[in-house]
Design a protein around this motif. Structure first.
Motif, PDB file in Angstrom:
ATOM      1  N   ILE A  61       0.733   5.570  -0.690  1.00 24.70           N
ATOM      2  CA  ILE A  61       0.011   6.667  -0.806  1.00 24.70           C
ATOM      3  C   ILE A  61       0.563   7.621  -1.635  1.00 24.70           C
ATOM      4  CG2 ILE A  61      -1.166   8.908   0.475  1.00 24.70           C
ATOM      5  CD1 ILE A  61      -1.108   7.096   3.131  1.00 24.70           C
ATOM      6  N   ALA A  86      -0.640   2.024   5.407  1.00 24.60           N
ATOM      7  CA  ALA A  86       0.471   2.534   4.123  1.00 24.60           C
ATOM      8  C   ALA A  86       2.177   2.130   4.390  1.00 24.60           C
ATOM      9  CB  ALA A  86       0.439   3.914   3.753  1.00 24.60           C
ATOM     10  N   GLU A 141       0.870  -1.229   0.041  1.00 29.16           N
ATOM     11  CA  GLU A 141      -0.343   0.046   0.050  1.00 29.16           C
ATOM     12  C   GLU A 141       1.009   1.154   0.136  1.00 29.16           C
ATOM     13  OE1 GLU A 141      -3.212   0.259   2.723  1.00 29.16           O
ATOM     14  OE2 GLU A 141      -3.313  -2.173   2.819  1.00 29.16           O
ATOM     15  N   LYS A 199      -3.016   4.324  -3.275  1.00 28.42           N
ATOM     16  CA  LYS A 199      -4.148   5.212  -2.983  1.00 28.42           C
ATOM     17  C   LYS A 199      -3.923   6.736  -3.266  1.00 28.42           C
ATOM     18  CE  LYS A 199      -6.941   4.385   0.359  1.00 28.42           C
ATOM     19  NZ  LYS A 199      -7.761   4.300   1.446  1.00 28.42           N
ATOM     20  N   VAL A 209       5.164   6.614   1.055  1.00 30.11           N
ATOM     21  CA  VAL A 209       4.251   7.933   0.576  1.00 30.11           C
ATOM     22  C   VAL A 209       5.018   8.357  -0.296  1.00 30.11           C
ATOM     23  CG1 VAL A 209       3.401  10.075   1.220  1.00 30.11           C
ATOM     24  CG2 VAL A 209       2.963   8.076   2.841  1.00 30.11           C
TER      25      VAL A 209
END
Length: 329
Positions: free
Chosen positions: A22, A155, A20, A76, A158
């Motif tokens: 971001i 997450a 995951e 995301k 990033v």
């Protein structure tokens, strides 16, 4: 490359799946209108383009998210779109590509950023931009940070993708970095000049040579020694863990924090360069994903360099797949 070393890099790439990540930053809708020209307009000395093809793709931070999805990650996207048809098209495109759009915020008073490129006979004739460069308003910024704090709980990394359209501002830049550091997850930045010096204490920044010189307010120099000194200066100024300057045909140079900064130059791998569009998005996507999988900074930079070599050998805004990266190893 030895089999053992290749296996090491393959293991990192295999671990991309399901991570995951971001992506927070400026998102835009890129529209390509393609056609042919057979005459000049009687109204003005401009070509008349007969439209034969029309495509929509995600640009800016949206392209970073698509790169991550192609690599098997679970990106995301956190950004702002307008309450308009452009926003609807953009949101639908991202969903179709496997990007989680649940954190997108709609601003009724702001248009979705759009860039329309008119292309005739493989030549760009004109580009039309529809956008607002104003900072997002406080209520929208607050909603974005609320979505970020929720998403960052699970997450693994990033990306801050800054295209200078107002999504990233002083306050949320600092808050995002502080949250990432507290959670010990990598935060990597693709910068624009206005905010360049605000990205302090990050894991990595990936400016190209032009952005690096302009970000530091210095006149550009071409010799290698000057680039090395520049990278060290950026590293110290931002108190960053690393800086990765992408240098086109000369590859990229990684600067790592330390009592004596470690400098590693990685040669470019593309045999032929057709189009550099989107190469920076590929670099930061692969770099962040590799770091999220536990790769060292040099290993993450090496894999991202291989991915960039794949992308520049393709026409248009392109991406690199896991299979393609493994093949060039």
């Amino acid at each position: 490359m030895q089999n053992k070393e290749k296996r090491h890099f393959t293991d990192i790439i295999d671990s991309f799946k399901g991570k995951e990540i971001i992506v927070i930053g400026d998102i835009m809708l890129d529209q390509f209108v393609k056609g042919s020209v057979s005459r000049i307009s009687p109204e003005a000395p401009v070509p008349v383009v007969y439209v034969e093809e029309e495509d929509f793709i995600a640009g800016g931070a949206g392209n970073v998210a698509v790169n991550l999805a192609v690599l098997g990650a679970k990106p995301k996207i956190l950004s702002v779109i307008g309450k308009d048809l452009k926003g609807t098209i953009l949101k639908g495109y991202l969903k179709d590509k496997g990007v989680d759009v649940s954190a997108l915020v709609t601003d009724d008073n702001r248009p979705t950023t759009q860039k329309v490129r008119i292309i005739a006979e493989r030549q760009q004739v004109v580009r039309v931009d529809r956008e607002s460069k104003e900072r997002i308003c406080p209520p929208i910024a607050k909603e974005c940070m609320k979505n970020f704090k929720k998403a960052v709980k699970t997450a693994k990394g990033v990306v801050m993708s800054d295209y200078g359209k107002g999504m990233l501002s002083d306050h949320n830049i600092e808050e995002i970095i502080n949250i990432c550091r507290a959670k010990n997850i990598p935060v990597c930045v693709d910068p624009k000049i206005d905010n360049f010096l605000k990205y302090k204490r990050i894991t990595c920044m990936t400016p190209n040579t032009k952005e690096a010189w302009e970000g530091m307010g210095l006149p550009p120099k071409k010799d290698n020694a000057a680039i090395i000194n520049l990278g060290k200066k950026i590293l110290k100024t931002l108190d960053a863990e690393s800086i990765l300057i992408t240098r086109s045909a000369e590859g990229m140079t990684l600067f790592e924090k330390g009592a004596k900064p470690k400098v590693t130059t990685i040669k470019a791998t593309a045999k032929e360069v057709y189009d550099v569009t989107g190469a920076g998005d590929t670099v930061i996507s692969v770099l962040t994903l590799a770091l999220a999988c536990g790769a060292s900074l040099p290993d993450a930079a090496y894999i991202s360099n291989k991915a960039a070599g794949i992308v520049v050998a393709k026409l248009g805004t392109a991406t690199a797949t896991v299979e393609e990266i493994k093949e060039v190893l």
